[in-house]
Design a protein around this motif. Structure first.
Motif, PDB file in Angstrom:
ATOM      1  N   VAL A 450       0.834  -1.208   0.000  1.00 33.92           N
ATOM      2  CA  VAL A 450       0.000   0.000   0.000  1.00 33.92           C
ATOM      3  C   VAL A 450       0.868   1.256   0.000  1.00 33.92           C
ATOM      4  O   VAL A 450       0.564   2.235  -0.687  1.00 33.92           O
ATOM      5  CB  VAL A 450      -0.951  -0.017   1.213  1.00 33.92           C
ATOM      6  CG1 VAL A 450      -1.697   1.306   1.329  1.00 33.92           C
ATOM      7  CG2 VAL A 450      -1.947  -1.161   1.094  1.00 33.92           C
ATOM      8  N   ALA A 451       1.969   1.220   0.758  1.00 43.89           N
ATOM      9  CA  ALA A 451       2.869   2.377   0.768  1.00 43.89           C
ATOM     10  C   ALA A 451       3.482   2.603  -0.616  1.00 43.89           C
ATOM     11  O   ALA A 451       3.631   3.750  -1.067  1.00 43.89           O
ATOM     12  CB  ALA A 451       3.969   2.173   1.810  1.00 43.89           C
ATOM     13  N   HIS A 452       3.827   1.516  -1.296  1.00 43.22           N
ATOM     14  CA  HIS A 452       4.395   1.649  -2.634  1.00 43.22           C
ATOM     15  C   HIS A 452       3.367   2.204  -3.616  1.00 43.22           C
ATOM     16  O   HIS A 452       3.678   3.091  -4.427  1.00 43.22           O
ATOM     17  CB  HIS A 452       4.893   0.279  -3.108  1.00 43.22           C
ATOM     18  CG  HIS A 452       5.384   0.275  -4.530  1.00 43.22           C
ATOM     19  ND1 HIS A 452       6.546   0.895  -4.920  1.00 43.22           N
ATOM     20  CD2 HIS A 452       4.842  -0.272  -5.654  1.00 43.22           C
ATOM     21  CE1 HIS A 452       6.723   0.735  -6.220  1.00 43.22           C
ATOM     22  NE2 HIS A 452       5.704   0.035  -6.690  1.00 43.22           N
ATOM     23  N   LEU A 453       2.131   1.708  -3.535  1.00 43.87           N
ATOM     24  CA  LEU A 453       1.085   2.215  -4.419  1.00 43.87           C
ATOM     25  C   LEU A 453       0.809   3.697  -4.164  1.00 43.87           C
ATOM     26  O   LEU A 453       0.544   4.460  -5.096  1.00 43.87           O
ATOM     27  CB  LEU A 453      -0.200   1.409  -4.224  1.00 43.87           C
ATOM     28  CG  LEU A 453      -0.208  -0.010  -4.802  1.00 43.87           C
ATOM     29  CD1 LEU A 453      -1.434  -0.774  -4.334  1.00 43.87           C
ATOM     30  CD2 LEU A 453      -0.179   0.036  -6.322  1.00 43.87           C
ATOM     31  N   SER A 454       0.875   4.108  -2.904  1.00 45.83           N
ATOM     32  CA  SER A 454       0.632   5.512  -2.578  1.00 45.83           C
ATOM     33  C   SER A 454       1.738   6.422  -3.087  1.00 45.83           C
ATOM     34  O   SER A 454       1.514   7.620  -3.285  1.00 45.83           O
ATOM     35  CB  SER A 454       0.486   5.676  -1.061  1.00 45.83           C
ATOM     36  OG  SER A 454      -0.571   4.880  -0.564  1.00 45.83           O
ATOM     37  N   SER A 455       2.926   5.879  -3.298  1.00 49.08           N
ATOM     38  CA  SER A 455       4.053   6.701  -3.763  1.00 49.08           C
ATOM     39  C   SER A 455       4.105   6.818  -5.281  1.00 49.08           C
ATOM     40  O   SER A 455       4.833   7.657  -5.805  1.00 49.08           O
ATOM     41  CB  SER A 455       5.375   6.114  -3.259  1.00 49.08           C
ATOM     42  OG  SER A 455       5.636   4.851  -3.874  1.00 49.08           O
ATOM     43  N   LEU A 456       3.356   5.978  -5.996  1.00 51.53           N
ATOM     44  CA  LEU A 456       3.420   5.994  -7.450  1.00 51.53           C
ATOM     45  C   LEU A 456       2.643   7.172  -8.026  1.00 51.53           C
ATOM     46  O   LEU A 456       1.673   7.660  -7.426  1.00 51.53           O
ATOM     47  CB  LEU A 456       2.855   4.691  -8.021  1.00 51.53           C
ATOM     48  CG  LEU A 456       3.650   3.413  -7.762  1.00 51.53           C
ATOM     49  CD1 LEU A 456       2.922   2.218  -8.361  1.00 51.53           C
ATOM     50  CD2 LEU A 456       5.043   3.517  -8.346  1.00 51.53           C
ATOM     51  N   LYS A 457       3.094   7.615  -9.202  1.00 48.91           N
ATOM     52  CA  LYS A 457       2.413   8.671  -9.940  1.00 48.91           C
ATOM     53  C   LYS A 457       2.323   8.266 -11.408  1.00 48.91           C
ATOM     54  O   LYS A 457       3.161   7.523 -11.914  1.00 48.91           O
ATOM     55  CB  LYS A 457       3.136  10.007  -9.804  1.00 48.91           C
ATOM     56  CG  LYS A 457       3.095  10.602  -8.410  1.00 48.91           C
ATOM     57  CD  LYS A 457       3.752  11.963  -8.354  1.00 48.91           C
ATOM     58  CE  LYS A 457       3.689  12.548  -6.958  1.00 48.91           C
ATOM     59  NZ  LYS A 457       2.304  12.831  -6.535  1.00 48.91           N
ATOM     60  N   SER A 458       1.299   8.762 -12.078  1.00 48.23           N
ATOM     61  CA  SER A 458       1.111   8.545 -13.503  1.00 48.23           C
ATOM     62  C   SER A 458       1.122   9.903 -14.190  1.00 48.23           C
ATOM     63  O   SER A 458       0.175  10.680 -14.073  1.00 48.23           O
ATOM     64  CB  SER A 458      -0.208   7.807 -13.760  1.00 48.23           C
ATOM     65  OG  SER A 458      -0.444   7.665 -15.153  1.00 48.23           O
ATOM     66  N   ILE A 459       2.224  10.199 -14.896  1.00 46.51           N
ATOM     67  CA  ILE A 459       2.441  11.514 -15.521  1.00 46.51           C
ATOM     68  C   ILE A 459       2.230  12.621 -14.496  1.00 46.51           C
ATOM     69  O   ILE A 459       1.539  13.610 -14.715  1.00 46.51           O
ATOM     70  CB  ILE A 459       1.521  11.720 -16.749  1.00 46.51           C
ATOM     71  CG1 ILE A 459       1.536  10.494 -17.633  1.00 46.51           C
ATOM     72  CG2 ILE A 459       1.955  12.925 -17.571  1.00 46.51           C
ATOM     73  CD1 ILE A 459       2.866  10.202 -18.272  1.00 46.51           C
ATOM     74  N   GLY A 460       2.790  12.403 -13.305  1.00 45.55           N
ATOM     75  CA  GLY A 460       2.732  13.407 -12.259  1.00 45.55           C
ATOM     76  C   GLY A 460       1.471  13.404 -11.425  1.00 45.55           C
ATOM     77  O   GLY A 460       1.384  14.145 -10.440  1.00 45.55           O
ATOM     78  N   MET A 461       0.474  12.575 -11.764  1.00 43.79           N
ATOM     79  CA  MET A 461      -0.781  12.526 -11.020  1.00 43.79           C
ATOM     80  C   MET A 461      -0.765  11.334 -10.067  1.00 43.79           C
ATOM     81  O   MET A 461      -0.154  10.309 -10.354  1.00 43.79           O
ATOM     82  CB  MET A 461      -1.962  12.416 -11.995  1.00 43.79           C
ATOM     83  CG  MET A 461      -1.987  13.498 -13.062  1.00 43.79           C
ATOM     84  SD  MET A 461      -2.154  15.170 -12.375  1.00 43.79           S
ATOM     85  CE  MET A 461      -3.867  15.139 -11.861  1.00 43.79           C
ATOM     86  N   PRO A 462      -1.454  11.436  -8.907  1.00 40.52           N
ATOM     87  CA  PRO A 462      -1.439  10.340  -7.916  1.00 40.52           C
ATOM     88  C   PRO A 462      -2.047   9.065  -8.482  1.00 40.52           C
ATOM     89  O   PRO A 462      -3.156   9.081  -9.029  1.00 40.52           O
ATOM     90  CB  PRO A 462      -2.254  10.900  -6.752  1.00 40.52           C
ATOM     91  CG  PRO A 462      -3.052  12.023  -7.328  1.00 40.52           C
ATOM     92  CD  PRO A 462      -2.233  12.587  -8.437  1.00 40.52           C
ATOM     93  N   TYR A 463      -1.320   7.963  -8.330  1.00 37.66           N
ATOM     94  CA  TYR A 463      -1.722   6.694  -8.919  1.00 37.66           C
ATOM     95  C   TYR A 463      -2.758   5.957  -8.075  1.00 37.66           C
ATOM     96  O   TYR A 463      -3.598   5.236  -8.613  1.00 37.66           O
ATOM     97  CB  TYR A 463      -0.474   5.821  -9.096  1.00 37.66           C
ATOM     98  CG  TYR A 463      -0.718   4.468  -9.704  1.00 37.66           C
ATOM     99  CD1 TYR A 463      -1.133   4.326 -11.025  1.00 37.66           C
ATOM    100  CD2 TYR A 463      -0.506   3.297  -8.967  1.00 37.66           C
ATOM    101  CE1 TYR A 463      -1.341   3.079 -11.600  1.00 37.66           C
ATOM    102  CE2 TYR A 463      -0.707   2.046  -9.522  1.00 37.66           C
ATOM    103  CZ  TYR A 463      -1.118   1.949 -10.843  1.00 37.66           C
ATOM    104  OH  TYR A 463      -1.324   0.710 -11.403  1.00 37.66           O
ATOM    105  N   PHE A 464      -2.713   6.124  -6.762  1.00 32.75           N
ATOM    106  CA  PHE A 464      -3.600   5.370  -5.882  1.00 32.75           C
ATOM    107  C   PHE A 464      -4.842   6.162  -5.513  1.00 32.75           C
ATOM    108  O   PHE A 464      -5.577   5.783  -4.609  1.00 32.75           O
ATOM    109  CB  PHE A 464      -2.846   4.948  -4.626  1.00 32.75           C
ATOM    110  CG  PHE A 464      -3.389   3.697  -3.977  1.00 32.75           C
ATOM    111  CD1 PHE A 464      -3.742   2.603  -4.744  1.00 32.75           C
ATOM    112  CD2 PHE A 464      -3.547   3.618  -2.609  1.00 32.75           C
ATOM    113  CE1 PHE A 464      -4.234   1.453  -4.162  1.00 32.75           C
ATOM    114  CE2 PHE A 464      -4.031   2.463  -2.007  1.00 32.75           C
ATOM    115  CZ  PHE A 464      -4.388   1.384  -2.797  1.00 32.75           C
TER     116      PHE A 464
END
Length: 475
Positions: A450-464
């Protein structure tokens, strides 16, 4: 012959010269004197008099279109329009006549001329002119529009993208007949010079995301772009992650749905898969078919996909933890049955699970790579025979075969193939944690996940995020 004899320069651009012979020699040397590049010389004695040469690629050009252009320009028995007005400038006359039967343009830039001829266009050099006329005559063969193969739906359109760049763009524009559907062109790949198009709806897509997309596409430095997967690697914010942050689809209706939600589509020439960004984790569990169903049915099916993803991720790890460390959590009759099944098994439960999971993954991969006529039959028969033989030989227990089979079936519920790959990788990590620490290890793995998913971004936008905001416009 020295390059300086056949070229002039203006800034960083190499320009054509007025001597037609020198231009043809330079073009022929540039393409390596390849035999599929055809050069034909023509002349016209009647007004307007001119001497010209045409160059095209026999394998990439539409021969009928080329014959039509040549006949229209150089058939002296046929009266031509605009002779009296522009006969003093042969190049203008050629341009005007070529425009009557097709799309034509003029250029004095060698880079533009070379790119046109290597993509199948017809080049016309006119003696005494430092410009060339480019006539659109591309005529390559493409696969016909067929039903989607990786994103099959019961209800909805049955067309899918192909390898044709123009066909893919037309499939989108046919569905969005609006002037705010904008398209921007890029050329990526030092050797392949692949056409890449960015499409978005002006006013719905976020201008900051559009600028970031332009920046990342312009920053790509690759010799060749053969598929949209190469572009996807450069668009991802974090590359060392099992989760995809760029969505790919072969369905035009799916792309249109994402465009209307304010996202951006990236179309790559030569591939039937279009990239979508930015996206969130939860959008990988949405199918385009959900929109065509009643809302309550769509919500129920989507919940089933989440349950299937959770089962495919957690079921083997939970079974290992319960059998190894937490037998008190299992009802006594079921525990007695499970222990009786494992009585003759010589391996620990983690080894048993890894053997079965690896065997299942091997059969799944073999079924994909085998010929279509026998692949499915071999994979099903192989799984049945292998599982039954393993149980009878005492290598694995019958309960483990059920666990692995249920996990495999649940992994196919995800509508996006790349999100299903992530769970196939993470499943083994949770299995190892469960064999060492039990349920505590599973909780540690989920917390990190969950921490990893919260840190991801898609073209600068929050992934989770549950869903990205729509209609941010140019803000």
């Amino acid at each position: 012959m020295a390059q300086a004899d056949v070229q002039t320069t203006a800034g960083n651009e190499t320009l054509l010269v007025k001597q037609m012979k020198l231009n043809i020699e330079h073009l022929y040397q540039t393409v390596g004197q390849s035999p599929d590049y055809v050069i034909r010389h023509y002349s016209r004695s009647v007004e307007p008099g001119l001497t010209a040469a045409v160059v095209y690629n026999a394998n990439l050009s539409n021969r009928q279109a080329i014959d039509d252009v040549i006949t229209h320009l150089f058939d002296e028995s046929r009266p031509c329009e605009q002779e009296r007005d522009e006969h003093l400038n042969p190049l203008h006359w050629v341009m005007a006549q070529a425009s009557l039967i097709g799309s034509a343009a003029k250029s004095m830039n060698w880079k533009t001329v070379i790119r046109a001829v290597v993509t199948g266009d017809l080049i016309i050099f006119v003696e005494g002119s430092s410009e060339a006329v480019i006539v659109f005559t591309q005529g390559m063969e493409w696969r016909a529009i067929t039903e989607p193969t990786t994103q099959v739906t019961i209800r909805g359109p049955k067309d899918s993208f192909t390898e044709s760049f123009s066909t893919n763009i037309s499939l989108i524009r046919r569905r969005v007949k609006n002037e705010n559907l904008w398209l921007e062109m890029f050329t990526v790949g030092d050797l392949t010079e692949t056409d890449v198009a960015v499409m978005y709806i002006n006013g719905l897509a976020d201008e900051k995301v559009i600028q970031e997309m332009r920046k990342r596409l312009n920053a790509i430095r690759e010799d060749g772009i053969l598929e949209s997967g190469t572009i996807e690697k450069h668009l991802m914010d974090k590359k060392l992650s099992p989760f995809p942050t760029i969505y790919d689809t072969e369905r035009p209706d799916g792309v249109v749905g994402h465009l209307m939600d304010g996202r951006i589509a990236v179309i790559v020439d030569g591939t039937p898969f279009v990239l979508i960004a930015p996206v969130t984790f939860f959008q990988f569990f949405q199918s385009v078919e959900d929109v065509y169903q009643l809302s309550d049915i769509g919500v129920l099916i989507r919940l089933l996909r989440y349950v299937g993803y959770f089962i495919s991720l957690m079921l083997p790890a939970l079974y290992i933890a319960a059998i190894t460390f937490h037998q008190e959590m299992i009802p006594t009759p079921l525990l007695i049955s499970l222990v009786a099944q494992r009585e003759g098994v010589p391996f620990p439960v983690i080894v048993e699970a890894l053997l079965m999971e690896l065997s299942f993954e091997l059969m799944r991969e073999a079924g994909v790579r085998m010929p279509r006529a026998v692949g499915q039959a071999v994979s099903i028969v192989g799984a049945l025979i292998l599982g039954q033989a393993a149980v009878q030989a005492g290598i694995v227990s019958a309960a483990m075969v059920i666990i692995v089979a249920a996990t495999g079936i649940a992994s196919f519920t995800a509508p996006a193939f790349n999100i299903a790959i992530s769970v196939r990788i993470l499943r083994f990590v949770l299995m190892i944690l469960a064999s060492v620490f039990g349920l505590f290890g599973i909780l540690i793995g989920l917390f990190i996940l969950v921490a990893h998913l919260s840190s991801l971004k898609s073209i600068g936008m929050p992934y989770f995020a549950f869903n990205l905001k729509r209609g941010q416009g140019k803000g």
